[in-house]
Motif scaffolding. Structure first.
Motif, PDB file in Angstrom:
ATOM      1  N   THR A  86       0.884  -1.337   0.303  1.00 27.86           N
ATOM      2  CA  THR A  86      -0.058   0.300  -0.204  1.00 27.86           C
ATOM      3  C   THR A  86       0.990   1.180  -0.200  1.00 27.86           C
ATOM      4  OG1 THR A  86      -1.666  -1.825   1.027  1.00 27.86           O
ATOM      5  CG2 THR A  86      -1.456   1.456   0.783  1.00 27.86           C
ATOM      6  N   PHE A  87       2.428   1.226   1.239  1.00 24.77           N
ATOM      7  CA  PHE A  87       2.747   2.655   0.802  1.00 24.77           C
ATOM      8  C   PHE A  87       3.379   2.077  -0.536  1.00 24.77           C
ATOM      9  CE2 PHE A  87       6.956   4.078   1.585  1.00 24.77           C
ATOM     10  CZ  PHE A  87       7.289   5.370   1.931  1.00 24.77           C
ATOM     11  N   THR A  88       4.595   1.130  -1.005  1.00 27.01           N
ATOM     12  CA  THR A  88       5.079   1.697  -2.095  1.00 27.01           C
ATOM     13  C   THR A  88       4.500   1.820  -3.717  1.00 27.01           C
ATOM     14  OG1 THR A  88       5.601  -0.505  -2.910  1.00 27.01           O
ATOM     15  CG2 THR A  88       7.054   0.667  -1.600  1.00 27.01           C
ATOM     16  N   ARG A  89       2.245   1.569  -3.884  1.00 28.66           N
ATOM     17  CA  ARG A  89       1.807   1.329  -5.176  1.00 28.66           C
ATOM     18  C   ARG A  89       1.402   3.643  -4.673  1.00 28.66           C
ATOM     19  NH1 ARG A  89       1.005  -1.166  -9.811  1.00 28.66           N
ATOM     20  NH2 ARG A  89      -0.421  -0.300  -9.996  1.00 28.66           N
ATOM     21  N   TRP A  90       1.464   4.244  -3.485  1.00 27.99           N
ATOM     22  CA  TRP A  90       1.120   5.290  -3.385  1.00 27.99           C
ATOM     23  C   TRP A  90       2.069   6.189  -3.691  1.00 27.99           C
ATOM     24  CZ3 TRP A  90       0.243   8.501   2.238  1.00 27.99           C
ATOM     25  CH2 TRP A  90       0.285   9.256   1.280  1.00 27.99           C
ATOM     26  N   THR A  91       3.092   6.675  -2.764  1.00 27.84           N
ATOM     27  CA  THR A  91       4.764   6.564  -2.346  1.00 27.84           C
ATOM     28  C   THR A  91       5.728   6.844  -3.982  1.00 27.84           C
ATOM     29  OG1 THR A  91       5.744   5.519  -1.614  1.00 27.84           O
ATOM     30  CG2 THR A  91       4.584   6.808  -0.475  1.00 27.84           C
ATOM     31  N   MET A  92       5.578   5.915  -4.631  1.00 32.84           N
ATOM     32  CA  MET A  92       6.460   4.984  -5.914  1.00 32.84           C
ATOM     33  C   MET A  92       5.925   5.424  -6.884  1.00 32.84           C
ATOM     34  SD  MET A  92       9.253   2.570  -4.509  1.00 32.84           S
ATOM     35  CE  MET A  92       8.687   1.603  -5.322  1.00 32.84           C
ATOM     36  N   VAL A  93       4.762   4.783  -7.396  1.00 30.35           N
ATOM     37  CA  VAL A  93       4.541   4.217  -8.198  1.00 30.35           C
ATOM     38  C   VAL A  93       3.106   5.082  -8.211  1.00 30.35           C
ATOM     39  CG1 VAL A  93       2.475   2.658  -9.721  1.00 30.35           C
ATOM     40  CG2 VAL A  93       4.077   1.982  -8.067  1.00 30.35           C
ATOM     41  N   ALA A  94       2.539   5.523  -7.997  1.00 33.89           N
ATOM     42  CA  ALA A  94       1.208   6.426  -8.589  1.00 33.89           C
ATOM     43  C   ALA A  94       1.905   8.045  -7.951  1.00 33.89           C
ATOM     44  CB  ALA A  94       0.000   6.701  -7.149  1.00 33.89           C
ATOM     45  N   HIS A  95       2.408   8.806  -6.808  1.00 33.69           N
ATOM     46  CA  HIS A  95       2.407   9.958  -6.691  1.00 33.69           C
ATOM     47  C   HIS A  95       4.235  10.429  -8.189  1.00 33.69           C
ATOM     48  CE1 HIS A  95       6.040  12.192  -3.734  1.00 33.69           C
ATOM     49  NE2 HIS A  95       4.980  12.687  -5.097  1.00 33.69           N
ATOM     50  N   HIS A  96       4.711   9.666  -8.775  1.00 36.45           N
ATOM     51  CA  HIS A  96       4.912  10.119  -9.616  1.00 36.45           C
ATOM     52  C   HIS A  96       5.091   9.702 -11.079  1.00 36.45           C
ATOM     53  CE1 HIS A  96       8.804   9.455  -6.062  1.00 36.45           C
ATOM     54  NE2 HIS A  96       8.523  10.153  -6.531  1.00 36.45           N
ATOM     55  N   THR A  97       3.773   8.948 -11.359  1.00 35.92           N
ATOM     56  CA  THR A  97       3.262   8.925 -12.581  1.00 35.92           C
ATOM     57  C   THR A  97       2.686   9.195 -12.337  1.00 35.92           C
ATOM     58  OG1 THR A  97       3.435   6.251 -11.923  1.00 35.92           O
ATOM     59  CG2 THR A  97       1.487   7.035 -14.142  1.00 35.92           C
ATOM     60  N   CYS A  98       1.682  10.048 -11.571  1.00 37.74           N
ATOM     61  CA  CYS A  98       0.733  11.000 -11.289  1.00 37.74           C
ATOM     62  C   CYS A  98       1.257  12.601 -11.730  1.00 37.74           C
ATOM     63  CB  CYS A  98      -0.401  11.230  -9.979  1.00 37.74           C
ATOM     64  SG  CYS A  98      -0.998  10.061 -10.164  1.00 37.74           S
ATOM     65  N   HIS A  99       2.562  12.759 -11.050  1.00 33.77           N
ATOM     66  CA  HIS A  99       3.151  13.898 -11.418  1.00 33.77           C
ATOM     67  C   HIS A  99       3.745  14.176 -12.966  1.00 33.77           C
ATOM     68  CE1 HIS A  99       3.995  16.168  -8.531  1.00 33.77           C
ATOM     69  NE2 HIS A  99       4.239  15.498  -7.541  1.00 33.77           N
ATOM     70  N   GLY A 100       3.885  12.907 -13.408  1.00 33.21           N
ATOM     71  CA  GLY A 100       4.319  12.633 -15.009  1.00 33.21           C
ATOM     72  C   GLY A 100       5.499  12.507 -15.076  1.00 33.21           C
ATOM     73  N   GLY A 101       5.850  11.982 -14.421  1.00 37.43           N
ATOM     74  CA  GLY A 101       7.262  11.226 -14.457  1.00 37.43           C
ATOM     75  C   GLY A 101       7.379   9.900 -15.363  1.00 37.43           C
ATOM     76  N   TYR A 102       6.831   9.699 -15.827  1.00 34.38           N
ATOM     77  CA  TYR A 102       6.672   8.672 -17.194  1.00 34.38           C
ATOM     78  C   TYR A 102       6.057   9.779 -18.566  1.00 34.38           C
ATOM     79  CZ  TYR A 102       8.729   6.630 -13.017  1.00 34.38           C
ATOM     80  OH  TYR A 102       9.631   6.268 -11.952  1.00 34.38           O
ATOM     81  N   ASP A 103       5.477   9.894 -18.101  1.00 34.93           N
ATOM     82  CA  ASP A 103       4.173  11.136 -19.449  1.00 34.93           C
ATOM     83  C   ASP A 103       5.286  10.455 -20.973  1.00 34.93           C
ATOM     84  OD1 ASP A 103       2.522  11.659 -17.843  1.00 34.93           O
ATOM     85  OD2 ASP A 103       2.314  13.676 -17.979  1.00 34.93           O
ATOM     86  N   ARG A 104       6.690  10.870 -20.812  1.00 36.90           N
ATOM     87  CA  ARG A 104       7.422  11.219 -22.412  1.00 36.90           C
ATOM     88  C   ARG A 104       7.924  10.100 -22.180  1.00 36.90           C
ATOM     89  NH1 ARG A 104       9.553  17.193 -22.059  1.00 36.90           N
ATOM     90  NH2 ARG A 104       8.125  18.543 -21.508  1.00 36.90           N
TER      91      ARG A 104
END
Length: 444
Positions: A86-104
């Motif tokens: 639960t912790f890593t799904r939020w802080t790593m996966v969702a957090h950086h994806t929702c910021h656009g870290g992997y958009d490009r």
């Protein structure tokens, strides 16, 4: 509300620890940071996607261990695995994806994109990031309000302001510690879910031009206690339950474990396995709240962290400086260390460039630290548990955050205006979207 102190005279002597600002070269620091940011953005590619996939795999392995064992006995391994997932799904996966870290860089644009991931309804939440917070609300509260109002009164995550009731209370200190302990194990559903949803509704109100009712302070946090006592004009308690926390509570804690009910019937143990699984999920919930508190709430709190009076232009010199002065890095290095910190141990670098990948933050950390040392800018990096102590001191009122010298705050903001005007004249102005209409539309 924690408000700035009375305006001081420009010639007032700098407080102890602020002397560095007298010789600080604003222009040179800004140029170095912007150059590094441009280089990091150009370097992103397949390696960042591969790193994301590895972190997702580690997170999913925790989920597999937890869900595969949670019906057999209440035990620490299961609780730890469920909590860490639960912790890593939020802080790593969702957090950086929702910021656009992997958009490009990510080839799957239909999922790994800030305007797609976890947005659009309960099914998307379940598949991508299922937690107490509504993803659309978190995108507004965190990605926009927190990141672009860092350590200002409008920052919804300003610990010193959010804990003002505890700080100002006259109860004995030991009872303050007990209140903080309660928050450590409950803060995601008690404070964060209702407050992120408030920020989403507040953003809609502002967009629609609706007037904020008299007596309502928009920067004040909305918690479960507030909803049950005085309420909030932004939404009803039933709306909050039915849209935000209700789906997670029902599905995560009671529907996900249903296979163990069938397995228990098959093995002749009745419903024991099901209720064992439910217990493990609730224990894991308490642990993941504590884990998240340690890694998240401590990022910007402490008597060595600065606060600011006025807002600044995103990606200006003031903006970059504030991300350093109001953020703290924890121990950095190995993937397992970073994984357990949720990659929030690179908080300074993340706040400078929110839309980069986790791997980019790992690369940039020693470079940013070196630039800060070169220009005499305080760069705080400490063990996370030292930061817990400093955060608790802020919450209890035994210490306070620092105010950035007012004279220099105004001086740097004036420089920002001139730099922005020069950039516009040269047609180099950065187009910054501070509030995603797409995220808000997905919530409607």
């Amino acid at each position: 509300m924690c408000v700035p102190p009375q305006s001081s005279r420009p010639e007032a002597k700098l407080a102890r620890g602020d002397e560095w600002v007298e010789s600080f070269d604003y222009d040179a620091f800004t140029a170095d940071i912007k150059q590094l940011g441009d280089e990091l953005e150009k370097q992103q590619g397949p390696a960042d996607v591969a790193h994301l996939k590895k972190m997702v795999m580690w997170s999913n392995m925790c989920a597999l261990v937890g869900f595969a064992t949670m019906g057999y006995s209440v035990n620490f391994l299961t609780i730890f695995a469920l909590s860490t997932f639960t912790f890593t799904r939020w802080t790593m996966v969702a957090h950086h994806t929702c910021h656009g870290g992997y958009d490009r860089v990510h080839p799957n644009k239909k999922r790994w994109n800030r305007f797609k991931f976890a947005l659009g309804g309960t099914w998307s939440r379940m598949c991508d990031w299922f937690d107490w917070m509504m993803p659309e609300a978190w995108n507004v509260e965190h990605n926009n309000r927190h990141h672009y109002c860092l350590s200002e009164i409008e920052d919804p995550d300003l610990v010193e302001n959010n804990a003002v009731d505890i700080r100002n209370s006259t109860i004995p200190l030991v009872f303050k510690y007990l209140l903080v302990a309660f928050n450590v194990f409950t803060w995601k559903w008690f404070y964060y879910a209702p407050n992120t949803y408030k920020e989403l509704k507040l953003a809609k109100w502002r967009k629609e031009g609706r007037k904020i009712p008299d007596g309502v302070v928009p920067s004040d946090a909305v918690t479960i206690r507030a909803l049950l006592s005085s309420g909030t004009p932004f939404y009803s308690f039933w709306e909050f339950v039915s849209i935000v926390v209700g789906p997670y509570f029902l599905i995560h804690f009671f529907l996900f474990p249903l296979p163990y009910m069938a397995l228990g019937e098959y093995l002749g143990t009745g419903h024991d396995m099901y209720w064992t699984a439910v217990k493990n999920l609730f224990y894991a919930e308490a642990l993941t709240n504590a884990h998240a508190f340690v890694a998240i709430v401590t990022n910007h709190a402490g008597d060595d962290m600065y606060r600011f009076r006025d807002g600044c232009r995103p990606y200006s010199g003031s903006f970059f400086l504030r991300q350093v002065l109001a953020s703290v890095d924890f121990w950095t290095g190995s993937d397992i260390n970073d994984f357990m910190h949720g990659y929030l141990n690179y908080q300074i670098e993340h706040h400078m460039w929110p839309s980069l990948s986790m791997l980019s933050y790992k690369k940039s950390q020693p470079l940013v630290k070196a630039i800060c040392k070169k220009h005499g800018v305080p760069y705080v990096q400490e063990n996370v548990f030292i930061r817990v102590k400093k955060t608790v001191d802020i919450m209890c009122g035994t210490s306070s955050m620092k105010w950035f010298p007012e004279e220099y705050e105004k001086k740097f903001l004036e420089k920002d205006v001139l730099a922005e005007a020069a950039a516009r004249a040269g047609k180099k102005s950065r187009n910054t979207q501070l509030l995603s209409d797409k995220c808000m539309q997905a919530a409607e």
